[in-house]
Design a protein around this motif. Sequence first.
Motif, PDB file in Angstrom:
ATOM      1  N   GLY A 197     -64.801 -82.178 -10.557  1.00 37.05           N
ATOM      2  CA  GLY A 197     -63.351 -82.298 -10.455  1.00 37.05           C
ATOM      3  C   GLY A 197     -62.624 -82.399 -11.783  1.00 37.05           C
ATOM      4  N   LYS A 198     -63.373 -82.507 -12.879  1.00 42.71           N
ATOM      5  CA  LYS A 198     -62.768 -82.627 -14.202  1.00 42.71           C
ATOM      6  C   LYS A 198     -62.532 -81.244 -14.812  1.00 42.71           C
ATOM      7  CE  LYS A 198     -62.800 -87.186 -14.659  1.00 42.71           C
ATOM      8  NZ  LYS A 198     -63.311 -87.618 -13.366  1.00 42.71           N
ATOM      9  N   VAL A 199     -61.765 -81.218 -15.913  1.00 46.66           N
ATOM     10  CA  VAL A 199     -61.503 -79.976 -16.651  1.00 46.66           C
ATOM     11  C   VAL A 199     -62.200 -80.071 -18.009  1.00 46.66           C
ATOM     12  CG1 VAL A 199     -59.742 -78.417 -17.552  1.00 46.66           C
ATOM     13  CG2 VAL A 199     -59.271 -79.773 -15.507  1.00 46.66           C
ATOM     14  N   LEU A 200     -63.032 -79.085 -18.306  1.00 52.38           N
ATOM     15  CA  LEU A 200     -63.844 -79.093 -19.521  1.00 52.38           C
ATOM     16  C   LEU A 200     -63.517 -77.897 -20.402  1.00 52.38           C
ATOM     17  CD1 LEU A 200     -67.634 -79.785 -19.829  1.00 52.38           C
ATOM     18  CD2 LEU A 200     -66.749 -77.603 -20.661  1.00 52.38           C
ATOM     19  N   ALA A 201     -63.407 -78.136 -21.711  1.00 53.98           N
ATOM     20  CA  ALA A 201     -63.280 -77.052 -22.687  1.00 53.98           C
ATOM     21  C   ALA A 201     -64.551 -76.993 -23.504  1.00 53.98           C
ATOM     22  CB  ALA A 201     -62.077 -77.291 -23.599  1.00 53.98           C
ATOM     23  N   ASP A 202     -65.152 -75.810 -23.582  1.00 48.97           N
ATOM     24  CA  ASP A 202     -66.350 -75.610 -24.400  1.00 48.97           C
ATOM     25  C   ASP A 202     -65.926 -74.858 -25.659  1.00 48.97           C
ATOM     26  OD1 ASP A 202     -68.958 -75.531 -25.253  1.00 48.97           O
ATOM     27  OD2 ASP A 202     -69.508 -73.808 -24.010  1.00 48.97           O
ATOM     28  N   VAL A 203     -65.885 -75.567 -26.776  1.00 45.36           N
ATOM     29  CA  VAL A 203     -65.356 -75.029 -28.032  1.00 45.36           C
ATOM     30  C   VAL A 203     -66.454 -74.292 -28.804  1.00 45.36           C
ATOM     31  CG1 VAL A 203     -64.291 -75.618 -30.241  1.00 45.36           C
ATOM     32  CG2 VAL A 203     -63.618 -76.845 -28.169  1.00 45.36           C
ATOM     33  N   GLY A 204     -66.154 -73.054 -29.225  1.00 44.34           N
ATOM     34  CA  GLY A 204     -67.156 -72.246 -29.920  1.00 44.34           C
ATOM     35  C   GLY A 204     -68.312 -71.922 -28.999  1.00 44.34           C
ATOM     36  N   THR A 205     -67.989 -71.499 -27.782  1.00 41.28           N
ATOM     37  CA  THR A 205     -68.989 -71.353 -26.717  1.00 41.28           C
ATOM     38  C   THR A 205     -70.064 -70.315 -27.018  1.00 41.28           C
ATOM     39  OG1 THR A 205     -69.250 -71.115 -24.319  1.00 41.28           O
ATOM     40  CG2 THR A 205     -67.638 -69.673 -25.398  1.00 41.28           C
ATOM     41  N   GLY A 206     -69.761 -69.315 -27.843  1.00 43.64           N
ATOM     42  CA  GLY A 206     -70.778 -68.320 -28.198  1.00 43.64           C
ATOM     43  C   GLY A 206     -71.246 -67.534 -26.994  1.00 43.64           C
ATOM     44  N   ALA A 207     -72.538 -67.663 -26.680  1.00 43.92           N
ATOM     45  CA  ALA A 207     -73.103 -66.948 -25.525  1.00 43.92           C
ATOM     46  C   ALA A 207     -72.884 -67.707 -24.226  1.00 43.92           C
ATOM     47  CB  ALA A 207     -74.591 -66.708 -25.742  1.00 43.92           C
ATOM     48  N   GLY A 208     -72.072 -68.787 -24.285  1.00 42.78           N
ATOM     49  CA  GLY A 208     -71.732 -69.515 -23.067  1.00 42.78           C
ATOM     50  C   GLY A 208     -72.407 -70.860 -22.888  1.00 42.78           C
ATOM     51  N   ASP A 248     -60.320 -83.269 -19.881  1.00 41.64           N
ATOM     52  CA  ASP A 248     -61.051 -84.506 -19.591  1.00 41.64           C
ATOM     53  C   ASP A 248     -62.324 -84.577 -20.432  1.00 41.64           C
ATOM     54  OD1 ASP A 248     -59.394 -85.317 -17.234  1.00 41.64           O
ATOM     55  OD2 ASP A 248     -60.204 -83.452 -16.405  1.00 41.64           O
ATOM     56  N   ILE A 249     -62.922 -83.410 -20.654  1.00 41.81           N
ATOM     57  CA  ILE A 249     -64.196 -83.318 -21.379  1.00 41.81           C
ATOM     58  C   ILE A 249     -64.119 -82.143 -22.342  1.00 41.81           C
ATOM     59  CG2 ILE A 249     -66.710 -83.068 -21.162  1.00 41.81           C
ATOM     60  CD1 ILE A 249     -66.048 -83.596 -18.006  1.00 41.81           C
ATOM     61  N   VAL A 250     -64.590 -82.339 -23.553  1.00 43.14           N
ATOM     62  CA  VAL A 250     -64.725 -81.238 -24.512  1.00 43.14           C
ATOM     63  C   VAL A 250     -66.169 -81.220 -24.996  1.00 43.14           C
ATOM     64  CG1 VAL A 250     -63.998 -80.293 -26.739  1.00 43.14           C
ATOM     65  CG2 VAL A 250     -62.310 -81.378 -25.240  1.00 43.14           C
ATOM     66  N   THR A 251     -66.779 -80.047 -24.973  1.00 39.61           N
ATOM     67  CA  THR A 251     -68.152 -79.900 -25.455  1.00 39.61           C
ATOM     68  C   THR A 251     -68.182 -78.943 -26.639  1.00 39.61           C
ATOM     69  OG1 THR A 251     -68.544 -78.105 -23.852  1.00 39.61           O
ATOM     70  CG2 THR A 251     -69.230 -80.322 -23.210  1.00 39.61           C
ATOM     71  N   ALA A 252     -69.195 -79.113 -27.468  1.00 39.80           N
ATOM     72  CA  ALA A 252     -69.436 -78.189 -28.573  1.00 39.80           C
ATOM     73  C   ALA A 252     -70.912 -78.267 -28.927  1.00 39.80           C
ATOM     74  CB  ALA A 252     -68.581 -78.543 -29.783  1.00 39.80           C
ATOM     75  N   ARG A 253     -71.478 -77.111 -29.242  1.00 42.31           N
ATOM     76  CA  ARG A 253     -72.916 -77.036 -29.506  1.00 42.31           C
ATOM     77  C   ARG A 253     -73.146 -76.144 -30.723  1.00 42.31           C
ATOM     78  NH1 ARG A 253     -77.204 -73.630 -27.221  1.00 42.31           N
ATOM     79  NH2 ARG A 253     -79.112 -74.826 -26.936  1.00 42.31           N
ATOM     80  N   ALA A 254     -73.702 -76.742 -31.771  1.00 39.62           N
ATOM     81  CA  ALA A 254     -74.069 -75.978 -32.968  1.00 39.62           C
ATOM     82  C   ALA A 254     -72.900 -75.206 -33.565  1.00 39.62           C
ATOM     83  CB  ALA A 254     -75.220 -75.009 -32.645  1.00 39.62           C
ATOM     84  N   VAL A 255     -71.718 -75.835 -33.605  1.00 37.40           N
ATOM     85  CA  VAL A 255     -70.536 -75.186 -34.157  1.00 37.40           C
ATOM     86  C   VAL A 255     -70.321 -75.578 -35.615  1.00 37.40           C
ATOM     87  CG1 VAL A 255     -68.024 -74.948 -33.970  1.00 37.40           C
ATOM     88  CG2 VAL A 255     -69.419 -75.007 -31.898  1.00 37.40           C
ATOM     89  N   ALA A 256     -70.379 -76.871 -35.895  1.00 38.73           N
ATOM     90  CA  ALA A 256     -70.147 -77.375 -37.257  1.00 38.73           C
ATOM     91  C   ALA A 256     -70.672 -78.804 -37.331  1.00 38.73           C
ATOM     92  CB  ALA A 256     -68.647 -77.349 -37.583  1.00 38.73           C
ATOM     93  N   ARG A 257     -70.641 -79.377 -38.539  1.00 39.96           N
ATOM     94  CA  ARG A 257     -71.044 -80.773 -38.683  1.00 39.96           C
ATOM     95  C   ARG A 257     -70.090 -81.666 -37.892  1.00 39.96           C
ATOM     96  NH1 ARG A 257     -74.760 -82.406 -42.021  1.00 39.96           N
ATOM     97  NH2 ARG A 257     -73.796 -84.454 -42.326  1.00 39.96           N
ATOM     98  N   LEU A 258     -70.575 -82.822 -37.464  1.00 43.22           N
ATOM     99  CA  LEU A 258     -69.817 -83.682 -36.573  1.00 43.22           C
ATOM    100  C   LEU A 258     -68.476 -84.114 -37.155  1.00 43.22           C
ATOM    101  CD1 LEU A 258     -69.806 -85.087 -33.850  1.00 43.22           C
ATOM    102  CD2 LEU A 258     -71.027 -87.001 -34.887  1.00 43.22           C
ATOM    103  N   SER A 259     -68.436 -84.363 -38.471  1.00 44.15           N
ATOM    104  CA  SER A 259     -67.180 -84.772 -39.090  1.00 44.15           C
ATOM    105  C   SER A 259     -66.123 -83.687 -38.953  1.00 44.15           C
ATOM    106  CB  SER A 259     -67.404 -85.106 -40.574  1.00 44.15           C
ATOM    107  OG  SER A 259     -68.015 -84.027 -41.241  1.00 44.15           O
ATOM    108  N   VAL A 260     -66.523 -82.434 -39.131  1.00 46.36           N
ATOM    109  CA  VAL A 260     -65.606 -81.289 -38.984  1.00 46.36           C
ATOM    110  C   VAL A 260     -65.310 -81.037 -37.507  1.00 46.36           C
ATOM    111  CG1 VAL A 260     -65.339 -78.806 -39.382  1.00 46.36           C
ATOM    112  CG2 VAL A 260     -66.436 -80.239 -41.114  1.00 46.36           C
TER     113      VAL A 260
END
Length: 211
Positions: A70-81, A142-154
């Motif tokens: 039921g939440k809305v999620l954005a996957d930033v720099g999703t690449g191949a999904g 509600d949720i934002v995900t990111a995987r192997a996009v940049a260092r955590l500080s950035v």
Amino acid sequence: MTEFEKILAAKAAGAGFNLTETQMAQFNKYYEMLVETNKVMNLTALTEPEDVAVKHVVDSLMAYADYFPGKVLADVGTGAGFPGIPLKIYCPELKVVLIDSLAKRLNFLQRVIDELQLKDIEGVHLRAEDAGKSAAHREKYDIVTARAVARLSVLSEYCLPLVKVGGMFVALKGSKYKEEIAAAGKALSVLGGKIVSAQEVWQGSNQHQKG
């Protein structure tokens, strides 16, 4: 069952995710499309069934939590999904926005969405660094995900502005995640975030909350 399906079923179950026949068929089609498209477009360095099953699919599912439906999620720099599409397949009640800077990748992802008949999921052509500056996306998720996009500080600077107050930022990081957490402390504080938990999974997964 295909080789990929057998591996995925076993590895997912071992991680606590029991997949339905429909989900298995969707993941298998996704895998086939990924490998085929990868021949003409660089989507992933991993194409062997076990590598994709473990290091892409199950790793993505490790970001899942019980509050996702039921939440809305954005996957930033999703690449191949990843992790957006695996999370959507596993949790159909989750609404997903796949954000990426490359139109060709988004075209591939749209083909996957159409082929798998996924609903409430769309691709957005936008650079990670610009997403948080956009009124259409700032504090909308509600949720934002990111995987192997940049260092955590950035990454925190890119992703935390997208998170609603009280929402979650889930960063899937590698083996040096503890160093990245330490280095990101100031950025998290300035952006109004705090570490909720850091969990070691396949490659390390860190969660942050904006409150």
